[in-house]
Scaffold this active site. Sequence first.
Site, PDB file in Angstrom:
ATOM      1  N   GLN A  23      -8.658  -9.446   3.543  1.00 15.20           N
ATOM      2  CA  GLN A  23      -7.928  -8.303   3.035  1.00 15.20           C
ATOM      3  C   GLN A  23      -6.466  -8.727   2.908  1.00 15.20           C
ATOM      4  OE1 GLN A  23      -9.968  -6.061   1.882  1.00 15.20           O
ATOM      5  NE2 GLN A  23     -10.046  -4.362   3.317  1.00 15.20           N
ATOM      6  N   SER A  24      -5.754  -8.238   1.887  1.00 12.47           N
ATOM      7  CA  SER A  24      -4.416  -8.736   1.601  1.00 12.47           C
ATOM      8  C   SER A  24      -3.377  -8.338   2.632  1.00 12.47           C
ATOM      9  CB  SER A  24      -3.964  -8.252   0.215  1.00 12.47           C
ATOM     10  OG  SER A  24      -4.800  -8.793  -0.781  1.00 12.47           O
TER      11      SER A  24
END
Length: 434
Positions: A23-24
Amino acid sequence: MTDLLTKVSAAHLSRDAYVYVRQSTLTQVKEHTESLERQYELADRAMTLGWSPRQVVIVDEDLGRSGAESSARAGFKALVADVGLGKVGVILGIEVSRLARNNADWYQLLDLCALTDTLIADGDGLYHPADFNDRLVLGLKGTMSEAELHLIRHRLTAGLLHKAAKGELRQGLPVGFDYDEADAVVMSPDEAVREAIATVFRRFEELGSARQVMLSMHGDGLLVPRRDNGSARVRWAKPSYPAVHDYLTNPVYAGAFVFGRTRVEKRVDGSGRLVVRTRQVPRSEWSVLIPDHHAGFISWERYVANQDALRANWRPPRGEGGGAVREGASMLQGLVRCGLCGRKMQVAYTGRGGTTPRYLCGAARALFQPGPACQSMGGRRLDARVLEEVFKVLEPAALVASAQALAQAEAQYAQCAFRRFRTPVPAESGHRSG
């Protein structure tokens, strides 16, 4: 499913199946739980394709990290290393963008997978990078993923500039200002803080020098408020030159909203290392400037006059005007550093006619608080000592140069003497033979 299973061979099943989870940002990890669950459920898909549970490896070290580059992603680096070592039979990711948002990283992974006979699977299908059609699809997905990243950045930047153009962008405020419940910029309710900051501006208008303001406030025993970035706590400290300069140069104190005072510049140095630095830009190049945005300690006109006064006090580099050429008998101007604090030492001249140099470390006294100098020393002995060391270094080269010069002189003298010996003497005028 049958078509997919035909791509999975016994060689693939003899190796492990790697599920890459990313996930960023940490906010996405915390709030976008459905997407995270879908990524972890790819382990079930690996087992459906024929891998046993003990062969499924979950790579989730990169949670909360952007896929724009691989330098900060330890999990991705380990995955690429294992692919190169032939440990991976298939890589599973919910989509290509989870593996990489950068085509350089993406195509490097594709080339490595093609060489090591490693499969790649996402939510749409199962691909073999060595197959032309599959490679074409994977390349298109990687290009779209990289383009999507640029679109996301463009939208975010455009929204940021649009909000800043209206003066509604929330930014970090210097000490003396706060946001109210409506997100409007207001002066601090602390009267002591307001009075201390106002004193700085009053004294600068009277004295015209930031350093003189610092010295006068030191002489009266006054303190100034300071606040660290991101902190709401106000602390009191003795006035320093950087603190006074911050008050005088920050346009927020003039009631202006400003955006884009700095610019980030990137370049590659001689060793190939990326160098990133933040540069101040001239006032004419600020992205947004809205005077009278909120109540300030001074007017915008007074702020501009203060900047002109500060600029007039600055001695520009040699060749740009504004000062006389630096002269003096000292040989080490700008080269001597203090052994106690590391700052450059200044040069002063004493004695009859002001010709005797002396090195003085007074930067701390000039910038932070009045008091005794860090240290000082006579310049004659230091200059003589440096000259002695320079001559020691140059002595071998000087001897060689002297020997070469003597040899050249002897050769020229011998050549001239030889020419005089061979040249015939001309006959005297009126001489008769015989």
